[in-house]
Write a protein that holds these residues in place. Structure first.
Motif, PDB file in Angstrom:
ATOM      1  N   ARG A  92       0.860  -1.249  -0.064  1.00 33.70           N
ATOM      2  CA  ARG A  92      -0.054   0.105   0.051  1.00 33.70           C
ATOM      3  C   ARG A  92       0.867   1.432   0.025  1.00 33.70           C
ATOM      4  N   THR A  93       2.092   1.040  -0.623  1.00 31.76           N
ATOM      5  CA  THR A  93       2.936   2.221  -0.804  1.00 31.76           C
ATOM      6  C   THR A  93       2.606   3.144  -2.118  1.00 31.76           C
ATOM      7  N   GLU A  94       2.513   4.477  -1.833  1.00 30.42           N
ATOM      8  CA  GLU A  94       2.061   5.406  -2.666  1.00 30.42           C
ATOM      9  C   GLU A  94       3.197   5.375  -3.793  1.00 30.42           C
ATOM     10  N   VAL A  95       2.965   5.510  -5.074  1.00 30.35           N
ATOM     11  CA  VAL A  95       3.618   5.570  -6.191  1.00 30.35           C
ATOM     12  C   VAL A  95       3.300   6.752  -6.999  1.00 30.35           C
ATOM     13  N   ALA A  96       3.931   7.590  -7.125  1.00 33.55           N
ATOM     14  CA  ALA A  96       3.517   8.976  -8.039  1.00 33.55           C
ATOM     15  C   ALA A  96       4.447   9.184  -9.350  1.00 33.55           C
ATOM     16  N   GLU A  97       3.598   8.896 -10.152  1.00 40.88           N
ATOM     17  CA  GLU A  97       4.408   9.325 -11.762  1.00 40.88           C
ATOM     18  C   GLU A  97       4.065  10.480 -12.192  1.00 40.88           C
ATOM     19  N   LEU A  98       5.419  11.196 -12.487  1.00 39.04           N
ATOM     20  CA  LEU A  98       5.334  12.545 -12.783  1.00 39.04           C
ATOM     21  C   LEU A  98       5.374  12.574 -14.601  1.00 39.04           C
ATOM     22  N   ARG A  99       4.489  13.586 -14.925  1.00 42.69           N
ATOM     23  CA  ARG A  99       4.644  13.897 -16.364  1.00 42.69           C
ATOM     24  C   ARG A  99       4.782  15.273 -16.824  1.00 42.69           C
ATOM     25  N   ASP A 100       6.010  15.241 -17.392  1.00 45.41           N
ATOM     26  CA  ASP A 100       6.343  16.631 -17.688  1.00 45.41           C
ATOM     27  C   ASP A 100       6.464  16.946 -19.139  1.00 45.41           C
ATOM     28  N   ALA A 101       5.592  17.551 -19.975  1.00 46.72           N
ATOM     29  CA  ALA A 101       5.757  17.712 -21.472  1.00 46.72           C
ATOM     30  C   ALA A 101       7.210  18.242 -21.916  1.00 46.72           C
ATOM     31  N   ASP A 102       7.767  19.253 -21.148  1.00 43.47           N
ATOM     32  CA  ASP A 102       9.049  19.746 -21.600  1.00 43.47           C
ATOM     33  C   ASP A 102      10.209  18.608 -21.408  1.00 43.47           C
ATOM     34  N   LEU A 103      10.266  17.859 -20.462  1.00 43.65           N
ATOM     35  CA  LEU A 103      11.229  16.880 -20.416  1.00 43.65           C
ATOM     36  C   LEU A 103      10.824  15.686 -21.182  1.00 43.65           C
ATOM     37  N   ILE A 104       9.510  15.552 -21.540  1.00 43.52           N
ATOM     38  CA  ILE A 104       9.388  14.417 -22.498  1.00 43.52           C
ATOM     39  C   ILE A 104       9.669  14.760 -23.834  1.00 43.52           C
ATOM     40  N   ASN A 105       9.614  15.991 -24.271  1.00 43.31           N
ATOM     41  CA  ASN A 105      10.181  16.671 -25.457  1.00 43.31           C
ATOM     42  C   ASN A 105      11.672  16.466 -25.669  1.00 43.31           C
ATOM     43  N   THR A 106      12.385  16.898 -24.543  1.00 39.03           N
ATOM     44  CA  THR A 106      13.808  16.730 -24.438  1.00 39.03           C
ATOM     45  C   THR A 106      14.215  15.290 -24.715  1.00 39.03           C
ATOM     46  N   TRP A 107      13.477  14.555 -24.052  1.00 37.64           N
ATOM     47  CA  TRP A 107      14.129  13.180 -23.899  1.00 37.64           C
ATOM     48  C   TRP A 107      13.878  12.527 -25.626  1.00 37.64           C
ATOM     49  N   GLN A 108      12.791  13.081 -26.113  1.00 36.23           N
ATOM     50  CA  GLN A 108      12.357  12.414 -27.467  1.00 36.23           C
ATOM     51  C   GLN A 108      13.452  12.870 -28.560  1.00 36.23           C
ATOM     52  N   GLN A 109      13.687  14.099 -28.349  1.00 33.12           N
ATOM     53  CA  GLN A 109      14.907  15.005 -29.124  1.00 33.12           C
ATOM     54  C   GLN A 109      16.249  14.211 -29.084  1.00 33.12           C
ATOM     55  N   PHE A 110      16.511  13.733 -27.888  1.00 33.95           N
ATOM     56  CA  PHE A 110      17.932  12.958 -27.591  1.00 33.95           C
ATOM     57  C   PHE A 110      17.725  11.687 -28.334  1.00 33.95           C
ATOM     58  N   GLN A 111      16.473  10.858 -28.296  1.00 33.50           N
ATOM     59  CA  GLN A 111      16.232   9.734 -29.091  1.00 33.50           C
ATOM     60  C   GLN A 111      16.331   9.780 -30.428  1.00 33.50           C
ATOM     61  N   THR A 112      15.749  10.918 -31.110  1.00 30.53           N
ATOM     62  CA  THR A 112      15.776  11.131 -32.534  1.00 30.53           C
ATOM     63  C   THR A 112      17.289  11.520 -32.913  1.00 30.53           C
ATOM     64  N   SER A 113      17.936  12.143 -32.195  1.00 34.15           N
ATOM     65  CA  SER A 113      19.073  12.686 -32.485  1.00 34.15           C
ATOM     66  C   SER A 113      20.120  11.436 -33.030  1.00 34.15           C
ATOM     67  N   THR A 114      19.838  10.334 -32.771  1.00 33.34           N
ATOM     68  CA  THR A 114      20.504   8.912 -32.910  1.00 33.34           C
ATOM     69  C   THR A 114      21.900   8.826 -31.921  1.00 33.34           C
ATOM     70  N   MET A 115      22.058   9.971 -30.972  1.00 33.49           N
ATOM     71  CA  MET A 115      23.087   9.890 -30.249  1.00 33.49           C
ATOM     72  C   MET A 115      23.076   8.517 -29.670  1.00 33.49           C
ATOM     73  N   PRO A 116      21.820   8.062 -28.908  1.00 41.44           N
ATOM     74  CA  PRO A 116      22.048   6.760 -28.240  1.00 41.44           C
ATOM     75  C   PRO A 116      22.731   5.500 -28.959  1.00 41.44           C
ATOM     76  N   ASP A 117      22.375   5.808 -30.447  1.00 43.34           N
ATOM     77  CA  ASP A 117      23.029   4.642 -31.208  1.00 43.34           C
ATOM     78  C   ASP A 117      24.449   4.687 -31.431  1.00 43.34           C
ATOM     79  N   LEU A 118      24.837   6.068 -31.461  1.00 38.63           N
ATOM     80  CA  LEU A 118      26.277   6.238 -31.797  1.00 38.63           C
ATOM     81  C   LEU A 118      26.981   5.927 -30.306  1.00 38.63           C
ATOM     82  N   ILE A 119      26.540   5.963 -29.029  1.00 37.89           N
ATOM     83  CA  ILE A 119      26.943   5.610 -27.950  1.00 37.89           C
ATOM     84  C   ILE A 119      27.174   4.227 -27.841  1.00 37.89           C
TER      85      ILE A 119
END
Length: 356
Positions: A12-39
């Motif tokens: 019965r532990t509370e789990v709080a999921e945070l959803r931030d549109a700006d952070l989502i957009n930043t992460w999607q930009q990182f994924q789309t940049s292909t930098m994860p593939d280069l690493i």
């Protein structure tokens, strides 16, 4: 920001999921940049090199493919085991009840040519790329503070030469009925060894400025039982007047990938070297110059090859039309250009002889 709360059924532990549109957009930009593939590509390259360099790859191929059969013997077993797990995750290995086998992808990525091409960039030129910032800013100078690793360079180039270039050299020699060859900048001597192994009548001389390379070449010749047919000497490939006496009497003089570095001093520097070669091409001697033909695009590692020349401040390779202009200005004439139609690194061989 959106917050969604939920409770774990067990505690019965509370789990709080945070959803931030700006952070989502930043992460999607990182994924789309292909930098994860280069690493991922960077780390996988180093892991493949380590797999080969540590002997783990050979053990896998020899059947020592589990801890029980000695796969991890002499290793830091915790780190080695988890690197193998990483390679399972990356799809190069399969694991079943503690036994590891190479997948088809793993076989391809650890083939002889794949490892040679990888070693060229990671092992031979790794010391250079690691100092790229210092080279750009001038804090380090190539040749003084930074050096490529010539031992691995000779070894890995020899592997590629044996597969793609030795057949062209043999074809050029057969066309002239030649049986004795001088190889300029011979490195570990692989070209001469391969030519001699393919034709029991061929003998040769290897010339290299590096005494260490000459010693390696001599040992390689002994290992193949060719010490009576091959000689290796220290000398300057670009100063024919200084060559040892043993270099006389050859029918073919070959130089693969040795001349383009002099383009850094201008076309005339290369013309002058060709003119020096013309003086020793008496009788029916042939000069066979093999040079990369880059298109300066992003195919077949051309961009990577270009970068190595940038960082080492070498002259850039040129295409066959530019070579034709340089040869035309020299005392030599080009009788044939030999190249592979499809497979292998882009390379042209110029069959040169003194002007009549």
């Amino acid at each position: 920001m959106e917050i969604r709360s939920a409770y774990s059924q067990s505690a019965r532990t509370e789990v709080a999921e945070l959803r931030d549109a700006d952070l989502i957009n930043t992460w999607q930009q990182f994924q789309t940049s292909t930098m994860p593939d280069l690493i991922s590509a960077m780390h996988l390259c180093h892991a493949i090199h380590a797999l080969s360099d540590t002997g783990l790859l050979q053990r896998l191929r020899d059947g020592r493919n589990s801890a029980g059969t000695g796969l991890l013997e002499g290793m830091n077993q915790r780190i080695a085991a988890n690197v193998l797990r990483y390679l399972v995750i990356r799809g190069l290995l399969e694991e079943w009840q503690g036994t590891y086998t190479l997948t088809y992808k793993g076989e391809l990525l650890t083939s002889e040519i794949s490892l040679a091409r990888l070693g060229f960039y990671v092992e031979a030129y790794g010391p250079v790329t690691q100092r790229m910032s210092d080279l750009i800013t001038g804090k380090a100078v190539y040749g003084t503070d930074v050096q490529r690793s010539n031992g691995p360079l000779s070894r890995h180039c020899g592997t590629v030469f044996a597969k793609y270039y030795t057949p062209i050299v043999r074809e050029a020699m057969a066309g002239r009925g030649a049986k004795r060859i001088l190889d300029l900048g011979c490195g570990a001597g692989q070209l001469l060894i391969d030519v001699c192994l393919s034709d029991p009548e061929v003998t040769g001389v290897g010339l290299d400025i590096a005494p260490a390379a000459v010693e390696v070449a001599r040992e390689q010749a002994r290992r193949h039982g060719l010490e009576d047919r091959l000689e290796f000497v220290v000398g300057d490939a670009f100063d024919p007047a200084s060559w040892p006496e043993v270099c006389n009497g050859v029918e073919v003089i070959s130089g693969i990938g040795v001349l383009h570095e002099h383009f850094r001093d201008g076309d005339q520097a290369v013309v002058d070297i060709l003119d020096a070669y013309a003086k020793v091409l008496t009788g029916e001697k042939m000069l066979l110059i093999g040079e990369p033909e880059p298109y300066y695009d992003d195919r077949e590692n051309d961009s990577d090859f270009f970068l190595m020349h940038v960082l080492t401040d070498q002259g850039f390779p040129v295409d066959r039309s530019d070579w034709a202009d340089v040869i035309e200005r020299s005392r030599l004439t080009c009788r044939r250009v030999l190249t592979r139609a499809t497979a292998g690194p882009r390379m042209c061989f110029y069959d040169l002889a003194p002007r009549g």
